[in-house]
Write a protein that holds these residues in place. Structure first.
Motif, short mmCIF file in Angstrom:
data_model
loop_
_atom_site.label_atom_id
_atom_site.label_comp_id
_atom_site.label_asym_id
_atom_site.label_seq_id
_atom_site.Cartn_x
_atom_site.Cartn_y
_atom_site.Cartn_z
N ARG A 163 41.88 33.41 20.38
CA ARG A 163 42.36 32.33 20.94
C ARG A 163 41.23 32.31 22.29
NH1 ARG A 163 48.26 31.74 19.91
NH2 ARG A 163 48.00 31.41 17.28
N LYS A 164 40.87 31.70 23.03
CA LYS A 164 40.85 31.14 24.13
C LYS A 164 42.17 30.92 25.35
CE LYS A 164 36.36 29.16 23.79
NZ LYS A 164 36.23 28.33 24.86
N LYS A 165 42.08 31.13 26.45
CA LYS A 165 43.21 30.88 26.59
C LYS A 165 44.04 29.57 27.24
CE LYS A 165 43.52 34.99 30.49
NZ LYS A 165 41.95 35.65 30.10
N GLU A 166 42.65 28.82 27.46
CA GLU A 166 43.00 27.50 27.10
C GLU A 166 43.23 26.85 26.59
OE1 GLU A 166 38.85 27.81 27.55
OE2 GLU A 166 40.20 29.37 28.90
N LYS A 167 44.27 25.67 26.42
CA LYS A 167 44.68 25.02 25.42
C LYS A 167 44.03 23.10 25.28
CE LYS A 167 48.02 27.40 24.00
NZ LYS A 167 49.22 28.64 24.38
#
Ligand code: C5P
Ligand code: MG
Length: 205
Positions: free
Chosen positions: A95-99
């Protein structure tokens, strides 16, 4: 039907044409009326593992997904609340940190290989579609896609297909077809099936 959003599940093996069916439905329904949720976005966070270990995960097993969070988010969207969807990066297997903020719309399309493998997900969907495409077509599409878009080598796609994708498809994805309301042969190219689906969706919202 109630004023709650209508959830349409599009299931099928990797490379079956789920995304194409979704794209065609969006064109018919209008982007302003649809939120799309991919089960892929809900692969479990693996920040605790190094890259060499993350590539060993079986990404075609139901346990690879955070289906509890996915279910929570679908419930929220159905009730008209916005969600913060995780963003997945296939090239780093994490997963990336951003949402991403997803705004509720009258129609929600849930797309994924294992959305019919969890009882509460099955229960929350209003229409369940299985896109059924032969394995040879699926692997050809997957090789092209994974090399072009997911940063993979031919050898790695073949090795992953034989060791986890194929066995898990036969064990989990294929048998989950029984939960579908309709089975669409040759997904995105099946204009008749897509139009029938569209008519049904129109009658529900
Ligand atoms: O879009 P598609 O349905 O093909 O996406 C699901 C596939 O993504 C799974 O078959 C899984 O093997 C693959 N995947 C991967 N690497 C990850 C996560 C998923 O190859 N890190
Ligand atoms: Mg896809």
């Amino acid at each position: 039907m109630s004023n709650k959003a209508c959830i349409i599940g599009i299931c099928g093996g990797s490379g079956s044409g789920k995304s194409t069916v979704t794209k065609k439905l969006i064109e018919l329904i209008g982007r302003e009326n649809v939120s799309v949720i991919e089960q892929d976005s809900y692969y479990k966070d693996q920040s605790n593992l190094v890259f060499e270990d993350r590539i060993k995960t079986n990404y075609d097993h139901p346990l690879a997904f955070d289906n509890d969070l996915l279910y929570e988010h679908l419930k929220m969207l159905k009730e008209g609340r916005e969600i913060e969807k995780p963003i997945y990066d296939f090239s780093i297997h994490n997963r990336k940190k951003e949402k991403e903020i997803v705004i509720p719309k009258p129609i929600i399309i849930l797309e994924g290989i294992l959305i019919f493998s969890e009882a509460n997900l099955i229960d929350i969907m209003d229409i369940k579609v299985f896109v059924d495409t032969d394995a040879d077509v699926r692997i050809i599409r997957r090789i092209k896609r994974d090399m072009k878009e997911r940063g993979r080598s031919l050898d790695s796609v073949i090795e992953q297909y034989l060791s986890t994708v194929r066995p898990s498809h036969l064990q989990f994805v294929e048998p989950s077809k029984r939960y579908a309301d309709i089975i669409v042969p040759e997904g995105g190219e099946n204009e008749v099936a897509i139009d029938l689906l569209y008519q049904k969706i129109k009658s529900l919202v």
